[in-house]
Scaffold this active site. Structure first.
Site, PDB file in Angstrom:
ATOM      1  N   ASP A 172      42.229  33.763  71.603  1.00  0.00           N
ATOM      2  CA  ASP A 172      43.459  34.268  72.077  1.00  0.00           C
ATOM      3  C   ASP A 172      43.310  34.099  73.349  1.00  0.00           C
ATOM      4  O   ASP A 172      44.058  33.421  74.251  1.00  0.00           O
ATOM      5  CB  ASP A 172      43.599  35.777  71.807  1.00  0.00           C
ATOM      6  CG  ASP A 172      44.519  36.419  72.471  1.00  0.00           C
ATOM      7  OD1 ASP A 172      45.731  35.995  72.399  1.00  0.00           O
ATOM      8  OD2 ASP A 172      44.638  37.092  73.652  1.00  0.00           O
TER       9      ASP A 172
ATOM     10  N   GLU B   1      44.802  42.639  67.006  1.00  0.00           N
ATOM     11  CA  GLU B   1      45.580  42.002  66.102  1.00  0.00           C
ATOM     12  C   GLU B   1      44.988  42.824  64.732  1.00  0.00           C
ATOM     13  O   GLU B   1      44.023  43.404  64.636  1.00  0.00           O
ATOM     14  CB  GLU B   1      45.220  40.492  65.849  1.00  0.00           C
ATOM     15  CG  GLU B   1      45.521  39.847  67.114  1.00  0.00           C
ATOM     16  CD  GLU B   1      47.138  39.499  67.497  1.00  0.00           C
ATOM     17  OE1 GLU B   1      47.863  39.772  66.231  1.00  0.00           O
ATOM     18  OE2 GLU B   1      47.756  39.468  68.482  1.00  0.00           O
TER      19      GLU B   1
ATOM     20  N   GLY C 123      46.171  50.022  67.984  1.00  0.00           N
ATOM     21  CA  GLY C 123      47.137  48.821  68.194  1.00  0.00           C
ATOM     22  C   GLY C 123      47.018  47.886  69.160  1.00  0.00           C
ATOM     23  O   GLY C 123      47.744  47.044  69.463  1.00  0.00           O
TER      24      GLY C 123
ATOM     25  N   GLU D   5      57.183  33.886  79.563  1.00  0.00           N
ATOM     26  CA  GLU D   5      55.988  34.388  80.336  1.00  0.00           C
ATOM     27  C   GLU D   5      54.793  35.341  79.664  1.00  0.00           C
ATOM     28  O   GLU D   5      53.895  35.386  80.298  1.00  0.00           O
ATOM     29  CB  GLU D   5      56.760  35.327  81.346  1.00  0.00           C
ATOM     30  CG  GLU D   5      56.300  36.388  82.316  1.00  0.00           C
ATOM     31  CD  GLU D   5      55.350  35.488  83.402  1.00  0.00           C
ATOM     32  OE1 GLU D   5      54.254  35.072  83.384  1.00  0.00           O
ATOM     33  OE2 GLU D   5      55.939  34.868  84.169  1.00  0.00           O
TER      34      GLU D   5
ATOM     35  N   LYS E 152      52.194  32.280  71.298  1.00  0.00           N
ATOM     36  CA  LYS E 152      51.281  31.144  72.316  1.00  0.00           C
ATOM     37  C   LYS E 152      51.393  29.762  71.300  1.00  0.00           C
ATOM     38  O   LYS E 152      50.762  28.952  71.976  1.00  0.00           O
ATOM     39  CB  LYS E 152      49.815  31.843  72.405  1.00  0.00           C
ATOM     40  CG  LYS E 152      49.854  32.773  73.444  1.00  0.00           C
ATOM     41  CD  LYS E 152      48.449  33.339  73.558  1.00  0.00           C
ATOM     42  CE  LYS E 152      48.005  34.413  72.204  1.00  0.00           C
ATOM     43  NZ  LYS E 152      48.800  35.516  72.014  1.00  0.00           N
TER      44      LYS E 152
ATOM     45  N   ALA F 255      51.140  39.540  78.954  1.00  0.00           N
ATOM     46  CA  ALA F 255      52.094  40.448  78.783  1.00  0.00           C
ATOM     47  C   ALA F 255      53.366  40.499  79.439  1.00  0.00           C
ATOM     48  O   ALA F 255      53.951  39.231  79.910  1.00  0.00           O
ATOM     49  CB  ALA F 255      51.652  41.645  78.478  1.00  0.00           C
TER      50      ALA F 255
ATOM     51  N   LYS G 152      45.488  31.023  75.933  1.00  0.00           N
ATOM     52  CA  LYS G 152      45.945  31.392  77.204  1.00  0.00           C
ATOM     53  C   LYS G 152      45.597  30.365  78.319  1.00  0.00           C
ATOM     54  O   LYS G 152      46.124  29.926  78.945  1.00  0.00           O
ATOM     55  CB  LYS G 152      45.671  32.636  77.577  1.00  0.00           C
ATOM     56  CG  LYS G 152      46.370  33.718  76.407  1.00  0.00           C
ATOM     57  CD  LYS G 152      45.991  35.138  76.800  1.00  0.00           C
ATOM     58  CE  LYS G 152      47.027  36.136  75.866  1.00  0.00           C
ATOM     59  NZ  LYS G 152      46.450  37.262  76.165  1.00  0.00           N
TER      60      LYS G 152
ATOM     61  N   VAL H 209      50.730  34.820  78.123  1.00  0.00           N
ATOM     62  CA  VAL H 209      49.537  34.857  78.971  1.00  0.00           C
ATOM     63  C   VAL H 209      48.988  36.418  79.366  1.00  0.00           C
ATOM     64  O   VAL H 209      48.245  36.869  78.901  1.00  0.00           O
ATOM     65  CB  VAL H 209      49.386  33.949  80.050  1.00  0.00           C
ATOM     66  CG1 VAL H 209      48.216  34.162  81.065  1.00  0.00           C
ATOM     67  CG2 VAL H 209      49.390  32.469  79.587  1.00  0.00           C
TER      68      VAL H 209
ATOM     69  N   LEU I 277      53.161  40.994  83.017  1.00  0.00           N
ATOM     70  CA  LEU I 277      52.438  40.512  84.319  1.00  0.00           C
ATOM     71  C   LEU I 277      53.027  39.228  84.531  1.00  0.00           C
ATOM     72  O   LEU I 277      53.106  38.269  83.675  1.00  0.00           O
ATOM     73  CB  LEU I 277      50.911  40.356  84.283  1.00  0.00           C
ATOM     74  CG  LEU I 277      50.123  41.752  83.995  1.00  0.00           C
ATOM     75  CD1 LEU I 277      48.791  41.392  84.118  1.00  0.00           C
ATOM     76  CD2 LEU I 277      50.603  42.716  85.098  1.00  0.00           C
TER      77      LEU I 277
END
Length: 798
Positions: free
Chosen positions: A656, A645, A642, A584, A557, A589, A660, A587, A591
């Site tokens: 994060d 981060e 997982g 893509e 990002k 993953a 976005k 924002v 989607l």
């Protein structure tokens, strides 16, 4: 007639156990009942005898010790390879040979001269020992073998044995360009004499490829070609073919097989009268002659004058100058020709002398020479009558920035030649090879960051690459993989299913400039760098990569949230260069968030508000948290799975989500900086700057704060969710909020992202995009989808 095959082989390949073993396997692999192997003179440094003659000529006292070394070396070879029962007979022959050599060396010592006959006798002697050695090795492996001097080979001798090894004074082609004595011409001549079924030329260099792989690493093996194509390629510098060696086979229309000794499983190339008609390649290969010069003769006095060209080239012939290429303007105003650079000055002076009167009378204005040139040739019999081949050839050179100085094409159309600068030769070869042989959708791919997402992406590519290539023509070459310290480069491509093993064994220190230069190789139609890191420094390099013609795909990002100045320059560069910047997965993953928003904007819909759960980590935490289990426990669990981060504060800080939101706001045209928006951090201030270890140990300090938020929302009949928002004025926020049970956010579970678009078209009922927003599989899948979007843009049939 019984089936016969003739082989041409270098003696040095069979003076070891590995060489003899391979020899026997190869002989047995052929169907012909009789094999004849013509051995070239021995050049193995530790065994050859020619250097003894030079020492004797120089009266060098080292002669006798070197002679003793040679004798011992031969003894070691014989004793190592042959069983004791056969050793004495062969060694007796070698011992007698060295005894005769001693007398010969003393004669040379006296006269201080080595005649051609003495040189040939010495070569024949050493090669006869090789033949004897291999013959006895074959006999020990139950192959009926015999040796013969070239001068004594007869049809009956060939037919009386399964294997015949030939040595001696081998004939060479009359106009051969090869300086050392080789066995190909002799093998071809013997094949013609015996009307053999085929002849095989073995070389120790490489297989015959569509270009020199030192200059075009992606060159591929030419499986079949005609006599004419082989002759053209050999003339233009292909090291695998001696055109003179083909002549006897051509006269009898015998197929010639070109094989590489280093790869006994590869069948090599077949040279025949017409080549393989089913082979679809219009161009068989490219060759280049280096160290050339161009002589250009110009003058209006040449137009319409009969015999000018004849005078010019007759003069060159008398001066012993080899003219490689000729090109003349249809107006006859100028004529140019290429010669070896070593003959440039002589050629120019010869032309000046021949046309001295015309120069004085200004009928010829100038005779100029240009050095440091190369002649590039495309060869292919099937170019004949095919419209567009020449256009494709020259347009490829133009796109690669290669200036064409002169052009020549024969009426047979088997060859198109261009004179270019030597410094451009590698770029020209690679551009042509890519245009004619690589898939138009061949991608040179470099992946930076083979961690969780990057390694998963490589696994996905490994499982789908063959299908994508066969069904859609998409040819993905992973030519580089790098982490923050090491890199692995491969000129053809790294098998994505085996990258870990190779990276551990072969990776070198990271040189990012070398990495980028390697991925951006001009001989690939398209180049792509995938940045799977979170590095701000790398994100600031995207602009330079785009400028260099490299597409960029990333889930990082940092570029999309860098300064507006850099952000705008990034898209301006992409537009100007025609290179794609795809992001893509920054924002939602996998989607389709960015794509959906772009479609809305580009089709004229007006965006009033975007709000969404855009952090899969925070989505999971708040959809799972019900105050029965401490919030800190869930954070630790999410880290183990997982979802977070490496430092969970990167998620809990809300940064994060803030990044976005900025990406979405900029996508609809707002000027927004990350520092301008309010971000509600879930990390207490006194934990924001401590070490990760301390933060994790004090994580339970979040529990009472989160419990209080939860109980307050529950009392109102609402659910906690962390949401990012953009309104139509460009105001952005990232904050923890509470939502009624009927709201799409409240109904989301697990790591689902939910993004609501309120627009003119979707005002009463928002357009909702929902699905998993965290996890390496879905994020890697999103990056893979961007690769396919790029491929579709480049013309793949997706």
């Amino acid at each position: 007639m019984k089936a016969v095959r003739i082989h041409a082989l270098e003696s040095a390949t069979v003076v070891s156990k590995a060489g003899c073993d391979r020899f026997v396997r190869l002989i047995r692999s052929y169907d012909e009942t009789h094999q004849v192997v013509v051995l070239s003179p021995l050049k193995e440094p530790s065994l050859e005898l020619g250097s003894l003659l030079n020492l004797a000529k120089m009266r060098d006292e080292r002669l006798w010790s070197v002679q003793e070394e040679r004798f011992k070396a031969w003894g070691v070879v014989i004793e190592t390879l042959l069983p004791i029962s056969l050793t004495s007979k062969v060694m007796e022959r070698i011992k007698n040979g060295f005894s005769d050599m001693e007398d010969l060396l003393r004669s040379v010592w006296l006269v201080e001269e080595v005649s051609g006959g003495v040189q040939r006798h010495t070569e024949r002697l050493a090669t006869s020992w090789v033949a004897d050695l291999v013959c006895h090795w074959a006999l020990s492996h139950e192959i009926d073998a015999q040796i013969a001097d070239w001068a004594h080979v007869t049809e009956s001798l060939v037919h009386n044995h399964q294997l015949l090894l030939v040595y001696g004074d081998l004939p060479q082609g009359e106009a051969t360009t090869v300086k050392t004595v080789r066995s190909e011409y002799a093998a071809s001549a013997l094949a013609a004499k015996l009307e053999a079924d085929g002849v095989t030329f073995w070389n120790t260099t490489s297989l015959l490829k569509s270009a020199d792989e030192r200059e075009v690493p992606s060159a591929r093996v030419i499986r079949s070609l005609s006599y004419a194509e082989a002759s053209e390629l050999s003339f233009f510098g292909s090291p695998i073919i001696d055109p003179q060696a083909l002549l006897p086979a051509i006269r009898k229309e015998i197929d010639v097989q070109l094989r590489y000794w280093g790869d006994e499983k590869d069948p090599g190339s077949i040279v025949s009268r017409d080549g393989n008609g089913s082979d679809g390649d219009r161009v068989k290969g490219f060759s280049i002659i280096h160290d050339m010069a161009l002589i250009n003769v110009e003058g209006s006095g040449m137009s319409g004058v009969v015999g000018t060209a004849s005078r010019l080239f007759s003069a060159m012939r008398r001066a012993g100058i080899s003219v490689t290429l000729i090109s003349q303007a249809s107006s006859e105003y100028s004529i140019c020709f290429a010669v070896p650079q070593s003959q440039m000055d002589t050629a120019r002076q010869t032309a000046c002398d021949e046309f001295a009167r015309e120069l004085d009378e200004k009928l010829i204005q100038s005779i100029e020479a240009q050095r440091n040139l190369a002649i590039l040739a495309a060869v292919g019999k099937r170019m004949t009558g095919q419209a567009g081949i020449a256009g494709k050839f020259f347009s490829s050179l133009g796109r690669a920035g290669v200036n064409v100085i002169a052009i020549a094409q024969g009426s047979s159309e088997t060859n198109i030649s261009a004179v270019i600068r030597s410094e451009d030769s590698k770029r020209a070869l690679r551009a042509l090879h890519a245009r004619f042989f690589l898939s138009k959708q061949a991608l040179s791919v470099g992946l930076i960051g083979p961690g969780s997402i990057g390694s998963t992406l490589l696994s996905q590519i490994a499982s789908e690459s063959e299908r994508l290539k066969s069904q859609f023509g998409l040819d993905i070459h992973i030519r580089g993989i790098a982490n923050s310290k090491k890199m692995l480069l491969d000129r053809d491509g790294i098998d994505p299913s085996m990258w870990r093993e190779r990276f551990d064994a072969e990776a070198t220190d990271l040189d990012l400039e070398q990495f980028v230069r390697h991925i951006g190789a001009t001989y690939f139609p398209h180049s792509l760098i995938i940045d799977c890191t979170t590095s701000s420094d790398l994100a600031l390099m995207y602009n330079r990569w785009l400028e260099r013609g490299i597409h960029v795909i990333t889930p990082n990002k940092k570029a999309g949230t860098a300064s507006m100045e850099y952000y705008n320059s990034l898209f301006e560069t992409a537009l100007r260069t025609g290179r794609r910047f795809l992001y893509e997965t920054t924002v939602g993953a996998a989607l389709p968030v960015i794509g959906t928003l772009q479609d809305l904007v580009q089709t004229g819909d007006r965006i009033h508000r975007i709000e969404g759960i855009v952090s899969g980590t925070l989505a999971w935490l708040f959809s799972t948290y019900d105050a029965t289990v401490p919030f800190s426990t869930l954070v630790r669990q999410a880290k183990e799975m997982g979802y977070t981060e490496p430092d969970p504060r990167d998620d809990l800080s809300g940064m994060d989500v803030g990044r976005k939101v900025v990406i979405l706001a900029r996508e609809i045209g707002h000027t927004v900086e990350v520092d301008d928006i309010p971000i509600d951090s879930l990390v207490p201030e006194d934990l924001q700057h401590v070490s990760l270890e301390e933060f994790m140990s004090r994580l339970d300090e979040l529990d009472p704060i989160m419990e209080q938020h939860y109980l307050r929302a529950k009392a109102e009949g609402k659910t906690l969710r962390y949401v990012g928002t953009v309104d139509e004025e460009g105001r952005c926020s990232a904050a923890l909020g509470s939502f009624a049970s009927s709201h799409p956010f409240a109904q989301a579970g697990g790591t689902d992202n939910v993004i609501c678009f309120i627009t003119d078209r979707y005002r009463t009922q928002p357009l909702v995009v929902q699905g998993p927003g965290a996890g390496r599989e879905v994020t890697a899948g999103g990056v893979f989808s961007d690769i396919l979007r790029l491929a579709a843009y480049l013309g793949a049939r997706l």
